[in-house]
Design an enzyme around this catalytic site. Structure first.
Site, short mmCIF file in Angstrom:
data_model
loop_
_atom_site.label_atom_id
_atom_site.label_comp_id
_atom_site.label_asym_id
_atom_site.label_seq_id
_atom_site.Cartn_x
_atom_site.Cartn_y
_atom_site.Cartn_z
N THR A 83 0.06 4.97 1.30
CA THR A 83 0.00 5.87 2.44
C THR A 83 0.18 5.11 3.76
OG1 THR A 83 -1.53 7.28 1.21
CG2 THR A 83 -1.38 7.64 3.58
N ASP A 120 0.87 -1.17 0.00
CA ASP A 120 0.00 0.00 0.00
C ASP A 120 0.92 1.23 0.00
OD1 ASP A 120 -2.35 1.56 0.25
OD2 ASP A 120 -2.00 1.71 2.41
N ASP A 151 -1.63 -1.00 6.01
CA ASP A 151 -1.78 -0.45 7.36
C ASP A 151 -3.16 0.05 7.69
OD1 ASP A 151 -1.77 1.91 5.77
OD2 ASP A 151 -1.13 3.05 7.53
#
Length: 851
Positions: free
Chosen positions: A539, A537, A730
């Site tokens: 960000t 991912d 996250d």
């Protein structure tokens, strides 16, 4: 005073000593369990009119419950050395059943039992009496057959059991009594108490090994005289004297030092399950009894030297295996032992020291420099550096100030700080990490399950082979049949086979945890070694996740401060990294309330303020109700990540955020590429910032602007095509793909839900740990293959040699012990991360164009 009352002992014995010094029980250790009482222990319970010292709060609670229930007679039945009851498939005494029944009480279970989401209960136990993989098999299969037991998993390396059961169907005391009934002893797991149990086990093992070593040397000296007498002549009365002297010296070795082998063998025979202790006991007992017969009848040969030497070398192997097991066990205990025993609370302006276990959420606590933070909290007053190395593996202290969260178990380095406790007990991050670590130990990869099953069959094969060899030699040379059979029994014991896999997995898992990567599933190391793709991912994963608001561009005649205030109100209750950028701005703006907040995952937020509906997020989402639908190409520039704020009447303002890549991320990705992995970025962000980050990090394949469902679909397509995928994420929007990937890793800053669904957690937040974990996973699989190959090759070579009479019993003992030590020593090579070769990075200067 009540008949039974709990005291707190003043740690200064000069001022107060309520313990009856005339009582021998208190001198021997804990009055309840018999283990050593820690030096600064302050747990005392009054029983039968006398204060009795306890080693821990658990023993104190159980002893108090026994006393309050009028069961004091339980302690009167104990005489001599306090030991765990040795029960071998017989009725359990009522006193023990009464004690076990106390573990059903919620007040006692609170210390070691947790409630699962499905209404079942979970407990961590320590099992005494385990000797090999077959013991683990017996415990798991016997207890799992009881109705109400959902799952039990026993770890051979640290002798801990993870138990999940339905309390409405079966009580914990019933499960513990069954463990006792088949010859083992189960206790609730507590790190301090386990440390004492490990110390007690070490003392007993050292005594057994010392006695075997001393008497073995004496018997060997006498045996030299007998061997010399065979060639040079020795008078009969001297031969008789040497034989009886050897018998006297060998007897303590057989009765005391070899006792654990016989006890385990008797247990195994009664439970009709074979372990390696059965052939070992037959070998020792048979040689000893035949030597006694030869001594009494003054005929034949005596082999006291082989008996003592065999026992001595076996105990050396077991002792070194035990030390390696203790080492890995203490690595797990060190986590829970990070929390201090006491804390300084501030109440009405005064400082007061209390036990850390008495802390509650909302307490104000003073943490002085050099002291350990007692529980999770938020800094109220002060600024200092916090040493988080025990949790994250990062040795540099982290600067913390007022408003920053702080984790229990970390160390305050510089200045005194005051914190407000937010989480205590099982709710703390430290407890969550321990539970995740236990989950990893519960699960066994296929290679471990296969080795456990193979070890059980192997013992049966050894006994059949030994019987066949014995019968064959009886017809060839009867005088050699017994000793050759004895050598076969000894040399082929599957110790190395049992230890090959669990030792390597436990050592590698502990090494990764100490370096900031918490493995929470048993298959992770194997999956890492076979991975072909790693997908990130953006960000909060490849980037730091610390987005900062750089620009606010209002449209038409909108008010800048009003637009920013609305955006902050919409983001006020979100924990997404984007929302945190607005949280920093909110403290400088007037507070307004938003209602009916809806999180459109992967798109943005929708909410109502002053009866007017607003949208904040991706341009297409935010402007969906406007006359003109906007996209990122309409943003002020392509250097930032842009969010659009709109109302039902039209767009209001653009918000530009920036998020720099994590440190060492470029080096990390280059090392992963060098290891042969294909790297992709899979993100819900479709702004120009995606390509900017990808260009800077050298990622060629980028899939941007996808929903969580599309992320999961992409992962599944890769896996269906044969790829073995590692997913690193996250956020909440990453949960479906984390759960769907073959191997998933959550960042340390991820949401609790993301961590729960991940197979591993990067606590340190350092991407540099990923290539290290990859290399360690590959090394672990290589060492497991080496260990299994060694164990099999050793037995294939040793068995024919023993069956043909080329290996004496004492040589077989040396070979079997050496084989086990080779396996353990090879596994301990995983205790350090390998240095990864430096990778030359290409020039990745970023090209930008005006939109």
């Amino acid at each position: 005073m009540n008949a039974h009352q709990t005291h707190q002992v003043d740690p200064n014995p000069a001022d107060q000593n309520p313990v009856d010094q005339d009582s021998t029980d208190t001198d021997q250790g804990c009055f309840h369990c018999g283990l050593d009482v820690p030096v600064h222990s302050n747990f005392v319970t009054e029983i039968s009119g006398k204060p009795r010292r306890m080693c821990c709060p658990g023993c104190q609670a159980v002893a108090q419950a026994i006393a309050d229930g009028g069961l004091d007679n339980y302690y009167k039945h104990r005489t001599g050395e306090i030991r765990s009851p040795e029960l071998r498939d017989q009725a359990i005494p009522e006193q023990l059943l009464a004690e076990l029944a106390l573990y059903n009480q919620p007040s006692i279970q609170k210390a070691f039992v947790t409630d699962s989401d499905d209404g079942t209960k979970h407990a961590a136990l320590v099992i005494e009496g385990i000797t090999c993989a077959a013991c683990v098999w017996l415990l798991e299969h016997h207890i799992a057959n009881f109705e109400g037991v959902n799952k039990i998993s026993v770890n051979l390396t640290n002798h801990r059991a993870s138990l999940n059961w339905d309390n409405d169907v079966i009580q914990l005391s019933d499960i513990l009594s069954e463990i006792y009934r088949i010859g083992y002893q189960g206790h609730p797991y507590h790190p301090d108490k386990e440390e004492q149990m490990l110390a007690t086990e070490t003392r007993k093992a050292t005594r057994r090994l010392g006695i075997a070593g001393v008497f073995c040397m004496q018997v060997m000296m006498l045996a030299v005289a007998l061997y010399a007498g065979d060639t040079q002549g020795l008078e009969d009365h001297l031969v008789t004297f040497i034989r009886w002297a050897s018998f006297a010296l060998a007897t303590p070795v057989v009765i005391y030092s070899a006792r654990p082998f016989f006890e385990a063998a008797i247990r195994d025979i009664k439970t009709r399950h074979l372990t390696m202790d059965v052939p070992v006991s037959i070998a020792i007992g048979g040689a000893y009894l035949s030597s006694i017969w030869a001594t009494i009848t003054a005929s034949g040969e005596v082999y006291y030297d082989s008996v003592t030497m065999f026992t001595f070398f076996l105990l050396i192997g077991r002792f070194l295996e035990m030390k390696a097991r203790h080492r890995t066990g203490r690595a797990g205990n060190s986590l829970l032992n990070l929390l201090p025993a006491s804390a300084i609370i501030i109440s009405n302006g005064e400082e007061q020291m209390i036990p850390a276990t008495d802390l509650n959420a909302g307490d104000r606590v003073l943490v002085k420099p050099g002291h350990t933070v007692p529980a999770d909290g938020v800094i109220l007053v002060g600024q200092s550096s916090i040493d988080e190395s025990a949790l994250t593996g990062e040795y540099l202290p982290v600067s913390k100030s007022a408003g920053d969260p702080i984790v229990g178990g970390t160390i305050n380095v510089e200045n005194p700080i005051q914190i407000e406790i937010t989480q205590v007990g099982a709710s703390t991050q430290l407890s969550a990490i321990v539970r995740l670590l236990e989950r990893a130990h519960e699960e066994k990869p296929p290679v471990a399950r296969a080795a456990d099953k193979l070890a059980g069959y192997f013992v049966a094969a050894v006994l059949i082979t030994a019987l066949t060899v014995g019968i064959t030699w009886w017809f060839i040379a009867p005088e050699h049949a017994f000793w050759i059979t004895l050598s076969v029994l000894v040399v082929t014991c599957p110790c190395a086979l049992s230890l090959a896999t669990p030792t390597a997995l436990t050592v590698a898992t502990g090494t990764l945890r100490q370096n900031g990567l918490l493995v929470t599933r048993g298959h992770v190391l194997e999956s890492l070694s076979r991975a072909t793709h790693i997908i990130f991912d953006k960000t909060g994963t490849l980037t730091e996740g610390n987005l900062s608001l750089q620009q606010v561009v209002v449209l038409e005649d909108q008010d800048r401060e009003q637009a920013l205030t609305i955006a902050c109100a919409l983001e006020a209750h979100s924990e997404h990294p984007i929302a945190k950028a607005f949280h920093k701005q909110a403290q400088y703006l007037p507070a307004i309330k938003s209602a009916e907040i809806t999180n459109h995952v992967g798109q943005g937020l929708e909410g109502c303020i002053d009866s007017k509906r607003y949208y904040l997020g991706k341009p297409r989402f935010a402007s969906q109700h406007s006359n003109r639908v906007l996209d990122y190409c309409d943003a002020p520039d392509n250097h930032s990540q842009w969010l659009l704020l709109s109302s039902e009447t039209g767009p209001i303002a653009w918000f530009g955020l920036t998020d720099p890549p994590r440190k060492q991320s470029q080096t990390t990705l280059a090392q992963l590429k060098a290891a042969g992995l294909q790297i992709e970025m899979l993100t819900g962000d479709s702004s120009a910032a995606v390509q900017q980050v990808a260009s800077e990090l050298g990622i060629n394949k980028v899939i941007a602007g996808v929903t969580p469902e599309q992320k999961l679909q992409h992962i599944q397509q890769l896996q269906d095509s044969g790829a073995r995928v590692i997913m690193v994420g996250d956020g909440i929007n990453d949960i479906p793909v984390l759960a769907g990937a073959q191997t998933s890793i959550a960042m340390g800053s991820a949401t609790d839900l993301a961590k729960t669904n991940a197979d591993a957690v990067l606590i340190s937040g350092e991407l540099q740990r990923l290539p290290q974990a990859l290399y360690l996973g590959r090394k672990t699989q290589a060492i497991i293959r080496q260990n299994l190959s060694w164990a099999i090759i050793y037995n294939l070579i040793a068995l024919p040699l023993a069956a043909t009479g080329m290996i004496a019993p004492y040589m077989a003992a040396i070979g079997m012990s050496a084989s086990s030590l080779v396996v353990v020593g090879n596994a301990l090579r995983l205790s350090k991360l390998s240095r990864i070769n430096r990778v030359e990075l290409p020039d990745t200067s970023i090209q930008t164009t005006e939109s």
